[in-house]
Design a protein around this motif. Structure first.
Motif, mmCIF file in Angstrom:
data_model
loop_
_atom_site.group_PDB
_atom_site.id
_atom_site.type_symbol
_atom_site.label_atom_id
_atom_site.label_comp_id
_atom_site.label_asym_id
_atom_site.label_seq_id
_atom_site.Cartn_x
_atom_site.Cartn_y
_atom_site.Cartn_z
ATOM 1 N N PRO A 299 -1.504 3.734 -1.426
ATOM 2 C CA PRO A 299 -2.373 2.869 -0.624
ATOM 3 C C PRO A 299 -1.993 1.386 -0.674
ATOM 4 O O PRO A 299 -2.133 0.681 0.323
ATOM 5 N N ARG A 300 -1.470 0.927 -1.817
ATOM 6 C CA ARG A 300 -1.121 -0.498 -1.927
ATOM 7 C C ARG A 300 0.039 -0.845 -0.994
ATOM 8 O O ARG A 300 0.040 -1.862 -0.329
ATOM 9 N N VAL A 301 1.033 0.062 -0.939
ATOM 10 C CA VAL A 301 2.199 -0.152 -0.071
ATOM 11 C C VAL A 301 1.750 -0.194 1.387
ATOM 12 O O VAL A 301 2.171 -1.068 2.159
ATOM 13 N N LYS B 38 -1.213 -0.895 2.551
ATOM 14 C CA LYS B 38 -2.033 -2.087 2.782
ATOM 15 C C LYS B 38 -1.144 -3.317 2.982
ATOM 16 O O LYS B 38 -1.364 -4.122 3.890
ATOM 17 N N ASP B 39 -0.104 -3.418 2.152
ATOM 18 C CA ASP B 39 0.811 -4.559 2.263
ATOM 19 C C ASP B 39 1.607 -4.513 3.562
ATOM 20 O O ASP B 39 1.882 -5.539 4.175
ATOM 21 N N GLU C 124 -7.182 -3.527 6.312
ATOM 22 C CA GLU C 124 -8.098 -3.018 5.298
ATOM 23 C C GLU C 124 -8.160 -1.494 5.431
ATOM 24 O O GLU C 124 -8.308 -0.963 6.538
#
Ligand SMILES: [Zn+2]
Length: 322
Positions: free
Chosen positions: A263-265, A267-268, A273
């Protein structure tokens, strides 16, 4: 007096400094008896603690309840309070699905070769040796032919405990051989996935397994043989992007994390959101990627029903042809 001369001796022995003498003097001759009387008391409290062996209780990561291990085992490693599904080994999974003594393992001794001579903090070879010892597995998947009820199935089960269930050449080859055997013997295929993705220690050789397994499944599909893919926590990256998402029916365990990139990848990259529950089995059921969420205790019955449903048309066709 004898006591005073004794005290003097000890002081000089210790550091030769006469100043702390009055502080050292107090212990009267009774002291040794007192210490002896206290020691057995300490020993009994210690032994009482030892009566509760370690590993008897497990704390549920979801609801923080302390679950009795025996109860957890009897409940297929599912929390009795909140139904959180704990990780289980490939062998435990096979045991929970197939009829007793019906499972014949295939390629049990296939093991990886360190083609790239990968060197990290520990070499790939050392890692393999360590995981083979700790898990008693040769690699991250067990394949074979077994029986669920009266149905013979080709079953592949991944184990997250072996290098994060990563897919290297052995996982790919064993699954391909399983699918090819099923195509040959006209058996349905079930693959239960749990994986962190392709195994980086094998570089391109692990990425090639994505195409290889997918191609084998295409031949299985040409023969109209069913393939059920079961996604358990977590199923991600290269495995999710190949055979895990190619099932005729895709089912998942409750709460399983399923996705390609983390999820972080995402999101970046997208600068957006992410919605709540993103990459969970429940979210993917709502969005159509997963066909059903099945509780571990109902998995065997559900697999039987799905295979029966998927084989129906095939049975009718063979009967008509005869
Ligand atoms: Zn719980």
């Amino acid at each position: 007096m004898a006591t005073t001369s004794f005290n003097k001796k000890t002081i000089t022995l210790e550091n030769g400094d006469p100043a702390p003498a009055p502080q050292v003097t107090p212990p009267p001759p009774v002291a040794p008896e007192n210490t002896f009387a206290k020691k057995p008391k300490l020993a009994t409290t210690k032994s009482r603690k030892k009566e509760i062996p370690e590993g008897l209780w497990t704390k549920c990561p979801k609801c923080s309840t302390m679950v009795f291990d025996k109860e957890l085992d009897e409940n297929a490693k599912v929390c009795t309070k909140c139904q959180h599904h704990f990780a289980i080994t490939a062998r435990e999974r096979i045991h929970s699905l197939v009829e007793t003594c019906s499972f014949e393992e295939m390629d049990a001794h296939m093991s990886s070769v360190d083609v790239l001579q990968f060197q990290g903090v520990a070499s790939y070879k050392e890692k393999l040796d360590a995981y083979q010892t700790s898990t008693k597995l040769k690699d991250a998947v067990i394949t074979g032919i077994g029986r669920i009820g009266d149905a013979r199935v080709a079953l592949g089960v991944m184990d997250f405990g072996f290098l994060g269930g990563s897919m290297g050449s052995v996982v790919g080859e064993k699954l391909t051989r399983l699918i090819e055997t099923a195509t040959d013997k006209e058996l349905p295929v079930i693959i239960i996935s749990t994986s962190g993705g392709a195994r980086m220690y094998e570089g391109m050789f692990s990425l090639m397994q994505m195409a290889k397994t997918a191609a084998a499944l295409a031949y299985l599909g040409k023969k109209k043989l069913p393939y059920v893919s079961v996604l358990t926590h977590p199923t991600t990256a290269g495995v999710m992007a190949s055979y895990a998402s190619l099932g005729d029916i895709i089912i998942a365990e409750p709460g399983a994390m399923i996705g390609f990139a983390g999820p972080r990848v995402i999101k970046d990259t997208t600068q957006a959101e992410l919605p709540p529950g993103f990459q969970t089995a429940e979210f993917l059921l709502d969005h159509g990627l997963v066909d059903a969420i099945v509780h571990r205790k109902d998995m065997k019955a559900a697999l039987y029903t799905y295979l029966d449903f998927l084989s129906e048309g095939r049975r009718t066709r063979t009967m008509a042809a005869a």
